[in-house]
Design an enzyme around this catalytic site. Structure first.
Site, PDB file in Angstrom:
ATOM      1  N   HIS A  93       0.818  -1.210   0.000  1.00 60.83           N
ATOM      2  CA  HIS A  93       0.000   0.000   0.000  1.00 60.83           C
ATOM      3  C   HIS A  93       0.856   1.267   0.000  1.00 60.83           C
ATOM      4  O   HIS A  93       0.384   2.336  -0.389  1.00 60.83           O
ATOM      5  CB  HIS A  93      -1.007  -0.003   1.165  1.00 60.83           C
ATOM      6  CG  HIS A  93      -0.439   0.165   2.532  1.00 60.83           C
ATOM      7  ND1 HIS A  93      -0.176  -0.894   3.372  1.00 60.83           N
ATOM      8  CD2 HIS A  93      -0.110   1.270   3.223  1.00 60.83           C
ATOM      9  CE1 HIS A  93       0.283  -0.447   4.526  1.00 60.83           C
ATOM     10  NE2 HIS A  93       0.336   0.875   4.464  1.00 60.83           N
ATOM     11  N   ASP A 229       1.415  -7.812   1.984  1.00 62.14           N
ATOM     12  CA  ASP A 229       1.456  -6.358   1.856  1.00 62.14           C
ATOM     13  C   ASP A 229       2.908  -5.893   1.732  1.00 62.14           C
ATOM     14  O   ASP A 229       3.476  -5.302   2.656  1.00 62.14           O
ATOM     15  CB  ASP A 229       0.769  -5.714   3.057  1.00 62.14           C
ATOM     16  CG  ASP A 229       0.445  -4.245   2.835  1.00 62.14           C
ATOM     17  OD1 ASP A 229       0.980  -3.669   1.867  1.00 62.14           O
ATOM     18  OD2 ASP A 229      -0.319  -3.669   3.625  1.00 62.14           O
ATOM     19  N   SER A 660       4.146   1.832   8.468  1.00 61.16           N
ATOM     20  CA  SER A 660       3.880   0.952   7.335  1.00 61.16           C
ATOM     21  C   SER A 660       5.171   0.748   6.549  1.00 61.16           C
ATOM     22  O   SER A 660       5.806   1.703   6.113  1.00 61.16           O
ATOM     23  CB  SER A 660       2.822   1.569   6.419  1.00 61.16           C
ATOM     24  OG  SER A 660       1.568   1.596   7.044  1.00 61.16           O
TER      25      SER A 660
END
Length: 725
Positions: A93, A229, A660
């Site tokens: 992402h 991810d 992240s």
């Protein structure tokens, strides 16, 4: 799948979680986002929990610390180097926006993925940067010397700004690198950050959505998780290995520090660390500010975005072209939307408001008898008065931002406003030069990912919501236009979306090619521009000045409140500064959680479970054919464990947005995973850390390597990585 369905999914979890919080059990969760130069103070605790390497390896400013293997990826994520040739791992992402810019007809990298088979196939990502932190140093004495704690206002700010500017210049001159000074502990400390930013970043590998976002919104912020991810990029540098603009003959960055990969696995209870750039936390705020988040801002944002996401989701599902245009935008909007729901939920479950109030009772008792901090006694009363007075302004700001400016056509009115500013300078298409070209290029990016009909539906959804909720902050012009169109939002939308210059790139470009100051009246008559201008005037005249005054007053009060808390608990509590997108280290242990009751996936998920969740009828649960084939044949290579491939795991590290893509390290500082999320109820850790609920979620490095080698066929990348023996 509707947003309402997503919300209802989690309601059954509450009872189990309340019992979990209420029960007492041994936990290894560790609160704290520590500045790397200060981890020496944490060494005894980290060693006791299992750290096996010197803390000097985690950070130093002589070039041999792990701080030289972690990067700020873009403007809000983290990445880590995994080879001497500048190879970076981050989240799927985090690469979404760059990949969307590279995608288009015939290049659907979201559906098909992308894998370079050599350096020559790696794709440049215009505008993407990565930043290394070479040194951090406490400069508080230089910035705050001879400034009284209670001094406030423009005078104090001016002195600090001048000192920061001069000291930054000194560091830049001495180091020949970038230098930025940032405040910590609400302005009670200042640190200089010496950094180096690379500008030629290229895409190397990107799994398709069936791997990277498997489970989609349904699983976002949840546990268990089954998505890979991650994405792969590479840093390129000039001939001197220094930052350079993109050039075909740039070379892969030669990294002296990068992470060794440990593919041997881990067990529950093993020591872990997360190194990265957490974005924003507010651990030390008063109950009055917490209540504004809990009962004002979060609920407004959730309600507005639920409406918007329902419209976007319906149209994306019906049309693949719209899907490609909106997938990155939707991911960003939905991420906050679901996070805030979990935040509210976690605050409820943990009764955080009551705990804050209990602390404040204790604080007030201390403040009333403390003589070393005389300003502390009235702080809570002043904080309460300031917060209460700002409630209506905060509501207005949220409704304007989420509802009105959440309508893309109205928000894009800023493009016409910028053209008007060019007119005032006497500029036009004929003599505007670089400024005019930049303006046109800016809106070109917007229209590449814009669908008129979808946005029109958002207008007829959000505008009634704004009228209903914003009260006397609805501008008179809005009311007049609504009445002029027969009090019918659909007729109003028909008029705007058929006439405005902003409805297409072609129409706007055609106007811009001939536009001059004489055409300003045509802009002034534009219905979308009039809406934009009206709401901006309303905001700037009635909301922003008062809200700015409130925030300035609050900044002073919070600085004093933070200092008072530190004075009160000095020697009793180890304080760490709130996150502000600067480099931090946090540590904990591999630790599971069963949000729905006892389950086999307590701390780890695997590939077998992905296959049981496949549902071809729902886009979020499509499993790529090649992944099914690899599973059917058990073609796992050396990445197998217990007859399958580990996919994700949970640990008790204190993380936030910005983490992240952060490396998850074991006791030896070896890479075992890539952080990508938190569990839903644990998102309240931005406001209050509870060791029973707070878990970070990471991709197992073995699943990453399995996808790269077996699924992507890019095994050549593994040859440049270093693996633990």
């Amino acid at each position: 799948m509707s947003q309402t369905t997503l919300i209802s999914r989690v309601l059954s979890r509450t009872a189990v979680l309340i019992l979990s919080v209420a029960s007492s059990f041994t936990t290894h969760a560790k609160e704290g986002m520590w500045l790397p130069p200060t981890v020496k103070n944490r060494e005894a605790d980290m060693k006791a929990m299992g750290l096996e390497i010197p803390v000097e390896k985690l950070y130093n400013d002589n070039g041999t610390g792990f701080n030289n293997a972690v990067v700020l990826f873009g403007k809000g994520c983290t990445g880590e180097l995994v080879s001497s040739k500048g190879l970076i791992l981050t989240n799927h992402h985090c690469g979404y926006g760059s990949v969307q810019a590279l995608s288009g007809p015939g290049k659907d990298y979201f559906a098909n993925g992308f894998w370079a088979m050599n350096n020559g196939e790696e794709l440049p990502c215009p505008g993407l940067t990565v930043t290394f932190i070479r040194k951090m140093e406490n400069v508080t004495d230089n910035i705050l010397s001879n400034l009284a704690d209670t001094m406030s206002g423009p005078s104090r700010d001016s002195i600090i700004a001048r000192r920061i500017k001069n000291l930054e210049k000194g560091y830049q001159y001495a180091t020949k690198l970038d230098a930025m000074i940032k405040p910590y502990f609400n302005g009670n400390q200042y640190w200089v950050i010496v950094s180096e930013t690379y500008r030629d970043i290229r895409l190397v590998g990107f799994p398709p959505n069936g791997v990277g976002v498997f489970g989609g919104d349904y699983d976002n912020w949840m546990w268990p998780r089954h998505n890979g991810d991650f994405s792969v990029f590479r840093i390129y540098a000039g001939k001197d290995n220094k930052p350079a603009d993109y050039a075909k003959d740039n070379k892969p960055y030669e990294a002296k520090q990068f992470f060794t990969i440990n593919a041997k696995g881990y067990k529950e209870g093993d020591f872990t660390m997360v190194y990265g750039f957490p974005g924003t936390t507010q651990e030390y705020i008063s109950s009055f500010q917490l209540n504004q988040i809990y009962s004002v801002t979060d609920p407004i944002r959730i309600e507005a975005r639920t409406k918007k996401l329902d419209v976007w989701g319906k149209n994306m599902k019906a049309n693949r072209d719209i899907f490609l245009k909106y997938t990155s935008k939707r991911a960003g909007i939905a991420n906050g939307w679901k996070k805030w729901q979990g935040e509210v939920r976690g605050l409820q479950i943990n009764n955080v408001m009551s705990k804050k109030q209990g602390f404040e009772t204790d604080f007030q008792e201390w403040a009333s008898r403390d003589t070393s901090t005389p300003f502390a006694e009235n702080l809570l009363a002043e904080l309460e008065a300031s917060a209460t007075a700002a409630d209506s302004l905060i509501k207005a700001e949220e409704y304007i931002r989420e509802a009105v400016l959440g309508i893309e056509l109205i928000n894009e009115g800023s493009a016409l406003n910028e053209m008007m500013m060019q007119f005032r300078k006497g500029k036009s298409a004929a003599n505007g030069g670089a400024d005019w070209e930049r303006m046109v290029n800016n809106w070109a990016g917007f229209y590449k990912n814009y669908d008129l009909n979808t946005d029109k539906q958002v207008f007829t959804t959000l505008m009634p919501f704004f009228f209903d909720k914003a009260g006397n902050f609805v501008p008179d012009y809005f009311k007049q236009e609504y009445k002029r169109h027969g009090s019918d939002f659909n007729k109003w939308a028909d008029d705007i979306y058929s006439s405005s210059l902003l409805t297409s790139a072609d129409k706007l470009n055609e106007f811009a090619q001939k536009a001059s100051p004489a055409d300003s009246n045509e802009i002034k008559k534009d219905l979308a521009y009039q809406l934009y201008k009206s709401i901006i005037v309303e905001r700037n005249e009635r909301v922003v000045p008062k809200l700015s005054a409130f925030n300035a007053r609050l900044a002073t009060l919070n600085r004093l409140y933070m200092k008072s808390q530190m004075n009160k608990d000095e020697g009793k509590k180890a304080f760490y500064p709130d996150a502000n997108l600067t480099l931090r280290l946090t540590y904990g242990k591999v630790q599971g959680i069963d949000p729905d009751g006892p389950a086999p996936y307590s701390f780890q998920t695997n590939l077998d479970e992905i296959m049981t969740r496949e549902n071809p009828a729902i886009e979020e649960f499509h499993v790529p054919a090649k992944l099914k084939e690899l599973h059917d044949k058990k073609n796992y290579g050396k990445w197998a464990a217990n007859g399958t491939v580990p996919v994700a795991f949970t640990a008790s590290n204190h993380t936030s947005g910005g983490n992240s893509g952060s490396p998850v390290l074991n006791a030896k500082g070896e890479l075992i995973g890539i952080n990508f999320d938190r569990i839903w109820e644990g998102t309240m850790s931005d406001l209050y850390f509870d060791p029973n609920l707070c878990r970070n979620i990471s991709v197992d490095i073995r699943y990453t390597l399995f996808i790269i080698e077996k699924f992507g066929g890019a095994g050549w990348l593994l040859k440049e990585m270093k693996f633990a023996k």
